[in-house]
Motif scaffolding. Structure first.
Motif, PDB file in Angstrom:
ATOM      1  N   VAL A 121      59.400  76.385 -23.142  1.00 47.96           N
ATOM      2  CA  VAL A 121      60.423  75.545 -22.078  1.00 47.96           C
ATOM      3  C   VAL A 121      61.335  74.712 -22.896  1.00 47.96           C
ATOM      4  N   CYS A 122      61.120  74.305 -23.936  1.00 43.53           N
ATOM      5  CA  CYS A 122      62.306  73.585 -24.746  1.00 43.53           C
ATOM      6  C   CYS A 122      63.258  74.475 -25.354  1.00 43.53           C
ATOM      7  N   ILE A 168      68.464  77.181 -25.780  1.00 46.24           N
ATOM      8  CA  ILE A 168      69.404  78.526 -25.841  1.00 46.24           C
ATOM      9  C   ILE A 168      70.115  78.424 -24.547  1.00 46.24           C
ATOM     10  N   ILE A 169      69.759  78.014 -23.587  1.00 45.12           N
ATOM     11  CA  ILE A 169      71.074  78.106 -22.185  1.00 45.12           C
ATOM     12  C   ILE A 169      71.988  77.078 -22.759  1.00 45.12           C
ATOM     13  N   GLU A 217      77.794  76.134 -24.416  1.00 45.62           N
ATOM     14  CA  GLU A 217      78.646  75.627 -25.343  1.00 45.62           C
ATOM     15  C   GLU A 217      79.529  76.783 -26.067  1.00 45.62           C
ATOM     16  N   LYS A 218      78.942  77.640 -26.643  1.00 43.90           N
ATOM     17  CA  LYS A 218      79.551  79.141 -27.061  1.00 43.90           C
ATOM     18  C   LYS A 218      80.492  79.534 -26.139  1.00 43.90           C
TER      19      LYS A 218
END
Length: 413
Positions: free
Chosen positions: A23-24, A29-30, A35-36
């Motif tokens: 979950v973390c 990753i999302i 941000e990218k």
């Protein structure tokens, strides 16, 4: 329920490490991917010297940061807020739904009742522990209610950005249609038809003829005519050519080659930079609506009517400005040489402030985004046939009307 809750609600010390890690990892990753993406979009805008759009992107980032702070505060303080207790008689004032409607809902049996039971179980698991108040007292806001507010704010921030971006896209599509008119200004036919040495009576020019008639000199009929004209006329070719000629004559040397269409496109980007953000005034209007959304006060109806009223008022004013420009031409000259020269002035606008029109557009965009958000939030949390929607078909019609009218009208006149 209490026994089931003990079986199914587990804290971190009783949760598999792989579940916590997965979950973390997904959340991280999302977040990094978002941000990218925003960083790449910013780099792309900078490389193409889109300064206004880059500043709009920075406002979106700031709005997302505010949303993150709101989420953090709600998560951290939800149990402390829920422990604040107030008397039941105070808690039963200014309710968005009547107590009778809630009792009828709780007494409903059958499949729908089973669905609400499952819904309640899900919300209890999401909310965790509940506050304990003394007799005749209840929580100021329950953990469940704070969770619903969290979802509402998230929906509002996301939909406002999407709605503003959609308005920008439709505005650019409208302006793209003027590219052909701009290209015509470089043709020999245009130079011949608009020869500066050619004299004409002012009332024979297409711009004056389109915006003046017998009723324009009567104040009462003037605004009535402008009000109805907005439904049948957008920016015409004569409007574009006349405004272009007036702008070039005032700001540039005679005979200068200037792409007026690209200038309008850049102006649209500057305006988008303004309307994409959420100012304290807009957040204040959000809080005021939540305060006045009392059962029987019809706050939802009045709130959904405000953007429509603003749309009609702004459109009427813009039509009135064009008409006043045409009247000024006829009053200054009986004969005009070449294209009629319009003179822009802040005096044409309300209180001599052109920015007020943009601020009204910004407010209308936010209100429409909020109405759509509120409708979707109620649908998600309570279903369409809830007590919030006494006539949900009317609500859908008003929401669709506001959604379709603002992007179509704004930035296209």
């Amino acid at each position: 329920m209490a026994g089931d809750k003990g079986e199914t609600s587990r804290e971190i010390d009783q949760t598999p490490t792989w579940a916590v890690a997965v979950v973390c990892a997904i959340i991280i990753i999302i977040s990094i991917a978002l941000e990218k993406v925003l960083h790449r979009v910013g780099t792309w805008l900078t490389d193409r010297r889109k300064k206004a759009l880059y500043e709009a992107l920075e406002k979106i980032k700031a709005e997302l940061m505010i949303l993150g702070f709101i989420s953090l505060i709600l998560v951290f303080s939800q149990y402390y807020i829920a422990e604040i207790c107030i008397p039941i008689r105070v808690a039963n004032t200014m309710l968005p739904c009547s107590l009778k409607a809630k009792e009828d809902k709780e007494n409903t049996k059958g499949d729908d009742g089973h669905r609400r039971l499952l819904w309640y179980e899900r919300r209890v698991l999401a909310g965790g522990k509940e506050a304990k108040c003394k007799e005749d007292h209840v929580s100021l806001i329950s953990v469940d209610g704070l969770h619903q507010i969290h979802i509402l704010v998230f929906f509002l921030a996301v939909l406002h950005v999407i709605y503003s971006a959609l308005t920008m896209v439709l505005g650019r599509l409208k302006i793209r249609g003027w590219k052909q008119w701009e290209e015509e200004t470089s043709s020999s036919d245009y130079e011949f038809s608009n020869d500066p040495s050619r004299f004409r009576l002012t009332h024979e020019t297409s711009f004056v003829r389109a915006h003046t008639s017998f009723w324009t000199r009567v104040p009462l009929f003037f605004y009535i005519g402008c009000f109805f004209r907005q439904f049948f006329r957008s920016v015409s070719k004569s409007d574009y050519m006349t405004l272009r000629h007036g702008f070039i004559s005032v700001h540039l040397a005679p005979g200068s080659k200037f792409n007026f269409q690209k200038y309008i496109k850049r102006s649209l980007e500057d305006d988008f930079k303004t309307v994409v953000g959420v100012s304290p005034v807009l957040w204040g209007s959000f809080v005021v609506f939540l305060l006045l959304n009392v059962n029987g006060w019809k706050a939802l109806f009045w709130a959904s009517s405000i953007p429509l009223i603003i749309i009609l008022a702004v459109d009427t004013k813009l039509q009135a400005i064009l008409t006043k420009m045409a009247l000024d031409i006829t009053e200054r000259h009986a004969v005009v040489q070449g294209i009629p020269l319009v003179k822009g002035s802040d005096e044409y606008f309300w209180f001599g402030r052109p920015q007020l029109v943009l601020q009204l557009i910004h407010f209308a965009l936010f209100q429409n985004a909020f109405q759509i958000t509120y409708f979707l939030w109620i649908w998600y949390e309570y279903s369409l046939n809830s007590c919030f929607h006494e006539n949900y078909k009317v609500v859908i019609a008003k929401t669709c009307l506001g959604y379709a009218s603002v992007p179509h009208r704004f930035f296209t006149r």
